[in-house]
Design a protein around this motif. Structure first.
Motif, short mmCIF file in Angstrom:
data_model
loop_
_atom_site.label_atom_id
_atom_site.label_comp_id
_atom_site.label_asym_id
_atom_site.label_seq_id
_atom_site.Cartn_x
_atom_site.Cartn_y
_atom_site.Cartn_z
N LYS A 163 0.96 -1.29 -0.13
CA LYS A 163 0.06 0.14 0.00
C LYS A 163 0.83 1.22 0.03
O LYS A 163 0.74 2.10 -0.71
N PRO A 164 1.71 1.44 0.96
CA PRO A 164 2.80 2.75 0.89
C PRO A 164 3.35 2.66 -0.58
O PRO A 164 3.75 3.79 -0.89
N TYR A 165 3.92 1.60 -0.98
CA TYR A 165 4.50 1.46 -2.19
C TYR A 165 3.73 2.27 -3.61
O TYR A 165 4.07 3.02 -4.18
N ILE A 166 2.42 1.61 -3.50
CA ILE A 166 1.54 2.22 -4.41
C ILE A 166 1.32 3.76 -4.29
O ILE A 166 1.55 4.58 -5.29
N ASN A 167 1.23 4.15 -2.96
CA ASN A 167 0.97 5.60 -3.07
C ASN A 167 2.23 6.22 -3.17
O ASN A 167 2.26 7.59 -3.83
#
Length: 277
Positions: A163-167
């Motif tokens: 999730k933080p990677y995608i953001n």
């Protein structure tokens, strides 16, 4: 990037954040929400109802006047500035304001801390990094170049970091930045072979992207701590910005295990952007 929140406590470090926000606002035609957290003393909160109202009104007017002076800066000319005063006792509630105004980024200034003072007291910046659901950019000086062309994204490539990677990818694509991913391999019981790391990275990108196109942008480094590995690699790459996921650990979990995101934000000379897991 349409709305940027800058918590202001009238210190020089909050002005560093404000200057950085101004540069980004000019570049992306964004609005800056300057947020002052008005902390009422126990004396005011425990006073009688009439007296409490009078004292609260006095402090609000005093803050508004000081705020107006603080925001009267040449570098804010032609930028949409919205001053906000909230009666909160702790900076961790900045996230509530961010959600209400649908902000894209929080920028905070920090001088960094170390040693026992950091463990026992912490800082307002750390509290925001732990609690914020949107990215937090931590800056240390007033001369930040917001042309983030080279970004180092530190990652453990576990599924919880998807999730933080995608953001982060979404954020840096909008900034036209080149992202270099780094995995820090540690000695002793946490050591992993190159094959073990590569399997982890392949699994990560397969689930996050559905392809392995970004494998060529992944770097494996070895160091004694994750923090040292990230900082040393960022300096080697000539990075403009360090980005990373953070767990936002609190209480005893934070005390015993710490948070690499907070440690890097505290000790890096480069600006650091965190994305909560």
């Amino acid at each position: 990037m349409k709305k940027i929140i800058v918590p202001v406590d009238f210190s020089e470090h909050s002005e560093y954040a404000l200057k950085t926000a101004a540069k980004l606002a000019k570049k992306y035609d964004a609005e800056v929400l300057a947020l002052h957290m008005l902390e009422m003393s126990e004396l005011v909160l425990t006073a009688s109802e009439g007296l409490q109202y009078e004292k609260a009104s006095f402090f609000i007017k005093l803050s508004e006047k000081k705020f107006e002076t603080f925001l009267n800066k040449p570098y804010l000319k032609d930028i949409k500035i919205t001053p906000i005063i909230k009666h909160f006792k702790v900076f961790s509630e900045v996230d509530e304001v961010a959600k209400k105004h649908d902000a894209n980024l929080i920028i905070m200034g920090s001088h960094g801390t170390s040693g026992i003072k950091e463990l026992l007291i912490g800082s307002n910046t750390e509290r925001v990094v732990r609690s914020s659901e949107i990215p937090v950019l931590v800056v240390k000086n007033k001369n930040i170049d917001v042309n983030f062309e080279t970004v180092v994204f530190a990652c453990d490539f576990l599924e919880e970091s998807i999730k933080p990677y995608i953001n982060a990818v979404k954020m840096f694509d909008s900034l036209n930045a080149k992202i270099h991913f780094v995995y820090v391999n540690l000695p002793n019981e946490r050591f992993q072979s190159s094959l073990e790391i590569e399997r982890k990275v392949v699994n990560f990108f397969t689930k996050a992207e559905g392809n392995l196109d970004k494998m060529s942008d992944v770097h494996y480094v070895s160091d004694y701590t994750v923090e040292e590995g990230i900082l040393n690699f960022s300096n080697k790459m000539g990075a403009d910005l360090i980005a990373m996921p953070t767990h936002g650990k609190k209480g005893l979990a934070h005390f015993f295990h710490g948070s690499v995101g907070e440690d890097v934000a505290n000790h890096a000379t480069l600006p650091v952007m965190t994305f909560k897991i």
